[in-house]
Design a protein around this motif. Sequence first.
Motif, PDB file in Angstrom:
ATOM      1  N   HIS A   1       0.432  -1.171  -0.014  1.00  5.52           N
ATOM      2  CA  HIS A   1      -0.047   0.409  -0.594  1.00  5.52           C
ATOM      3  C   HIS A   1       0.447   1.150   0.036  1.00  5.52           C
ATOM      4  O   HIS A   1       0.485   2.034  -0.754  1.00  5.52           O
ATOM      5  CB  HIS A   1      -1.053   0.129   1.191  1.00  5.52           C
ATOM      6  N   SER A   2       1.918   1.070   1.012  1.00  5.61           N
ATOM      7  CA  SER A   2       2.329   2.281   0.858  1.00  5.61           C
ATOM      8  C   SER A   2       3.749   2.828  -0.615  1.00  5.61           C
ATOM      9  O   SER A   2       2.708   3.952  -0.774  1.00  5.61           O
ATOM     10  CB  SER A   2       3.904   1.861   1.802  1.00  5.61           C
ATOM     11  N   LEU A   3       4.064   1.854  -1.068  1.00  2.40           N
ATOM     12  CA  LEU A   3       4.558   2.156  -2.301  1.00  2.40           C
ATOM     13  C   LEU A   3       3.200   2.284  -3.180  1.00  2.40           C
ATOM     14  O   LEU A   3       4.089   3.342  -4.784  1.00  2.40           O
ATOM     15  CB  LEU A   3       4.807   0.100  -2.903  1.00  2.40           C
ATOM     16  N   ASN A   4       1.647   2.125  -3.774  1.00  3.62           N
ATOM     17  CA  ASN A   4       1.268   2.310  -4.162  1.00  3.62           C
ATOM     18  C   ASN A   4       1.060   3.597  -4.094  1.00  3.62           C
ATOM     19  O   ASN A   4       0.594   4.811  -4.765  1.00  3.62           O
ATOM     20  CB  ASN A   4      -0.007   1.898  -4.413  1.00  3.62           C
ATOM     21  N   LEU A   5       0.750   4.005  -2.712  1.00  2.00           N
ATOM     22  CA  LEU A   5       0.257   5.649  -2.470  1.00  2.00           C
ATOM     23  C   LEU A   5       1.204   6.562  -3.206  1.00  2.00           C
ATOM     24  O   LEU A   5       1.164   7.754  -3.594  1.00  2.00           O
ATOM     25  CB  LEU A   5       0.758   5.588  -1.404  1.00  2.00           C
ATOM     26  N   ILE A   6       3.256   5.924  -2.431  1.00  2.00           N
ATOM     27  CA  ILE A   6       3.788   6.844  -3.295  1.00  2.00           C
ATOM     28  C   ILE A   6       4.208   7.236  -5.084  1.00  2.00           C
ATOM     29  O   ILE A   6       3.781   8.121  -5.826  1.00  2.00           O
ATOM     30  CB  ILE A   6       5.198   6.260  -3.037  1.00  2.00           C
ATOM     31  N   CYS A   7       3.232   5.699  -5.482  1.00  2.00           N
ATOM     32  CA  CYS A   7       3.426   6.490  -7.366  1.00  2.00           C
ATOM     33  C   CYS A   7       1.932   7.443  -7.169  1.00  2.00           C
ATOM     34  O   CYS A   7       1.743   8.091  -8.500  1.00  2.00           O
ATOM     35  CB  CYS A   7       2.853   4.698  -7.596  1.00  2.00           C
ATOM     36  N   GLY A   8       0.907   7.127  -7.044  1.00  2.00           N
ATOM     37  CA  GLY A   8       0.052   8.264  -7.086  1.00  2.00           C
ATOM     38  C   GLY A   8       0.136   9.385  -6.942  1.00  2.00           C
ATOM     39  O   GLY A   8      -0.583  10.744  -7.535  1.00  2.00           O
ATOM     40  N   ALA A   9       1.440  10.068  -5.494  1.00  2.00           N
ATOM     41  CA  ALA A   9       1.517  11.204  -5.371  1.00  2.00           C
ATOM     42  C   ALA A   9       2.446  11.531  -6.512  1.00  2.00           C
ATOM     43  O   ALA A   9       2.521  13.046  -6.950  1.00  2.00           O
ATOM     44  CB  ALA A   9       2.442  11.066  -3.835  1.00  2.00           C
ATOM     45  N   LEU A  10       3.757  10.352  -7.071  1.00  2.00           N
ATOM     46  CA  LEU A  10       3.890  11.386  -8.384  1.00  2.00           C
ATOM     47  C   LEU A  10       3.084  11.770  -9.409  1.00  2.00           C
ATOM     48  O   LEU A  10       3.618  12.129  -9.954  1.00  2.00           O
ATOM     49  CB  LEU A  10       4.954   9.743  -8.294  1.00  2.00           C
ATOM     50  N   GLY A  11       2.370  10.779  -9.379  1.00  3.74           N
ATOM     51  CA  GLY A  11       1.762  11.680 -10.641  1.00  3.74           C
ATOM     52  C   GLY A  11       0.772  12.964 -10.452  1.00  3.74           C
ATOM     53  O   GLY A  11       0.879  13.482 -11.524  1.00  3.74           O
ATOM     54  N   LEU A  12       0.505  13.044  -9.385  1.00  6.69           N
ATOM     55  CA  LEU A  12      -0.400  14.493  -9.013  1.00  6.69           C
ATOM     56  C   LEU A  12       0.852  15.324  -8.918  1.00  6.69           C
ATOM     57  O   LEU A  12       0.395  16.241  -9.572  1.00  6.69           O
ATOM     58  CB  LEU A  12      -1.101  14.526  -7.715  1.00  6.69           C
ATOM     59  N   MET A  13       1.483  15.026  -8.119  1.00  4.50           N
ATOM     60  CA  MET A  13       2.967  15.866  -8.798  1.00  4.50           C
ATOM     61  C   MET A  13       2.885  16.399 -10.054  1.00  4.50           C
ATOM     62  O   MET A  13       3.783  17.611 -10.673  1.00  4.50           O
ATOM     63  CB  MET A  13       4.194  15.866  -8.230  1.00  4.50           C
TER      64      MET A  13
ATOM     65  N   TRP B   1      -2.205  12.026 -19.665  1.00  4.14           N
ATOM     66  CA  TRP B   1      -2.461  10.669 -19.559  1.00  4.14           C
ATOM     67  C   TRP B   1      -1.778   9.826 -18.605  1.00  4.14           C
ATOM     68  O   TRP B   1      -1.583   8.774 -17.907  1.00  4.14           O
ATOM     69  CB  TRP B   1      -2.925   9.746 -20.818  1.00  4.14           C
ATOM     70  N   ILE B   2       0.140  10.042 -18.936  1.00  6.72           N
ATOM     71  CA  ILE B   2       0.913  10.117 -18.321  1.00  6.72           C
ATOM     72  C   ILE B   2       0.861   9.418 -16.542  1.00  6.72           C
ATOM     73  O   ILE B   2       0.731   8.149 -15.902  1.00  6.72           O
ATOM     74  CB  ILE B   2       2.364   9.912 -18.205  1.00  6.72           C
ATOM     75  N   PRO B   3       1.162  10.680 -15.854  1.00  6.25           N
ATOM     76  CA  PRO B   3       0.559  10.824 -14.473  1.00  6.25           C
ATOM     77  C   PRO B   3      -0.841   9.531 -14.046  1.00  6.25           C
ATOM     78  O   PRO B   3      -0.766   9.298 -13.327  1.00  6.25           O
ATOM     79  CB  PRO B   3       0.064  11.988 -14.200  1.00  6.25           C
ATOM     80  N   MET B   4      -1.828   9.723 -14.899  1.00 10.93           N
ATOM     81  CA  MET B   4      -2.536   8.950 -14.298  1.00 10.93           C
ATOM     82  C   MET B   4      -2.351   7.350 -14.553  1.00 10.93           C
ATOM     83  O   MET B   4      -3.112   6.553 -13.252  1.00 10.93           O
ATOM     84  CB  MET B   4      -3.620   9.188 -15.732  1.00 10.93           C
ATOM     85  N   ILE B   5      -0.997   6.846 -14.563  1.00 12.39           N
ATOM     86  CA  ILE B   5      -0.758   5.905 -14.457  1.00 12.39           C
ATOM     87  C   ILE B   5      -0.537   5.265 -12.774  1.00 12.39           C
ATOM     88  O   ILE B   5      -1.261   5.080 -12.176  1.00 12.39           O
ATOM     89  CB  ILE B   5       0.754   5.061 -14.651  1.00 12.39           C
ATOM     90  N   GLY B   6       0.319   6.252 -11.989  1.00  5.73           N
ATOM     91  CA  GLY B   6       0.413   6.810 -10.684  1.00  5.73           C
ATOM     92  C   GLY B   6      -1.112   6.258  -9.935  1.00  5.73           C
ATOM     93  O   GLY B   6      -1.387   6.149  -9.195  1.00  5.73           O
TER      94      GLY B   6
END
Length: 501
Positions: free
Chosen positions: A385-397, A409-414
């Motif tokens: 879960h921690s790794l997945n949330l970090i992916c999301g944070a990079l996507g929003l930034m 569309w690329i940030p939408m992966i994270g």
Amino acid sequence: MQQAKPNLSFWQIWNMCFGFLGIQFGFALQNGNVSRIFQTLGASIDEIPILWIAGPLTGLLVQPIIGYFSDRTWNKLGRRRPYFFYGAVLTTVALFFMPNSPTLWMAAGMLWILDASINITMEPFRAFVGDNLNKQQRPLGFSMQSFFIGVGAVVASALPYILSNWFDVANTAPAGEIPDSVKYSFYAGGVVLFIAVLWTVMKSTEYSPEQLEAFGDEIDTSAPQTHNDRRYWLPGAIFTALGVAGVVLVYANSLDQQLYVLGGCLLAFGLLQWLVSLLKNGGKKDEGQQGMLVQIVDDLFTMPTTMRHLAVVQFFSWFALFSMWIYTTAAVTSVHYGSSDPTSSAYNDGADWVGLLFAIYNGFAAIAAILIPWVVRKTSLQISHSLNLICGALGLMAFLWIKDPALLWIPMIGVGIAWASILSLPYALLADSLPSQKMGVYMGMFNFFIVLPQLLAASILGTMLKLFFNGEAIYALATGAVSWVIAAVYVLTIKNRSVSH
């Protein structure tokens, strides 16, 4: 002698979770288009968060109540399935009416009705997995729900774009009118939702209360399970005082009216604790004779330790999500398309692209949901879960760094990876710590920690953007990224639980 819950087949789990495809169809239409509807009907950018307040408030009230009653329901439809069915009927009707709102205040009212109906349908689905699956299969069950959420949301989020670009349905309309592409999308959503939920109702079965008792689900013994005689006079007084002080402070300093929400919520929670303390003066010791409010508040203050830790994780996870849902349309249309005029072609092109972006992240979420159980087996629920949330944070930034809208569309992966994880892994961790006889009410109560960040987002984000970021919506997404990082760090503090390989 206690029995073990048998493993269910892949198709049994599939049928159990299929209804979530329809639920997310309606939820995605709401998330992707309500801000657009509000702006079309005349809402300004700083009014949008307060108009979204309907969602969290209805969830705050509806989910624990539905959980409480579903724990005590057993009829010819079962324990949870009656709420699936009747909630689906209400949601379908609401989806047909929402895009036909003639005024802003009616649209805000319809959001209350729509969100309440979705919550009636959605809340028992989490407890449904906890009831029917054993510990080894629960991660798969919640991930299957995430898969259907992703698939349903892909189509629903993209519908306005598909209708306007593939079928020449108008995506613009005169001032104050909702485009046909949005209206037809909501109509389709109502039909899909009803059919999908009806499939789960007809194709699934439930264990009776006697069977669940025989299984003797393991519970978290770190929390007291006996009657709670605690009174709440002091904490009630503290919250009441804070609420009154907050309301007075906002009024005296002419602060943003959205901040009244925070003061009002604190005041309401304080008064609720006083009311429960008064009810307890009746002296009824038998839990079955206590009122619903007393039992819900008692359960809130004696929740399992795992749930307390997950509450923090959920709070920051969902604050990020609400920041994204509320402000992505405004951010992309103004920054990447250069228009904040809802009647302009550029704005509506940008809004359609946001709908497609939401479809894309849900598509990646569906893929991630397939892979998440494998990652959990290789690591743990917490690390995954921690790794997945970090992916999301990079996507929003990345929304701040990418200037070409075609590349968004690329940030939408994270974001998709984080979304799939948020919808599955916290619930897998939670279900293992809950007593089976209170699975519904605790799952509904878990919604508090989804609702509270939305209330906070609706209350302070508009003010924060005006004070610190000159009203630029793109920085709400950056705030969401920081929130996901906090959640990613905190989930690692939860006590490790082994997962059967």
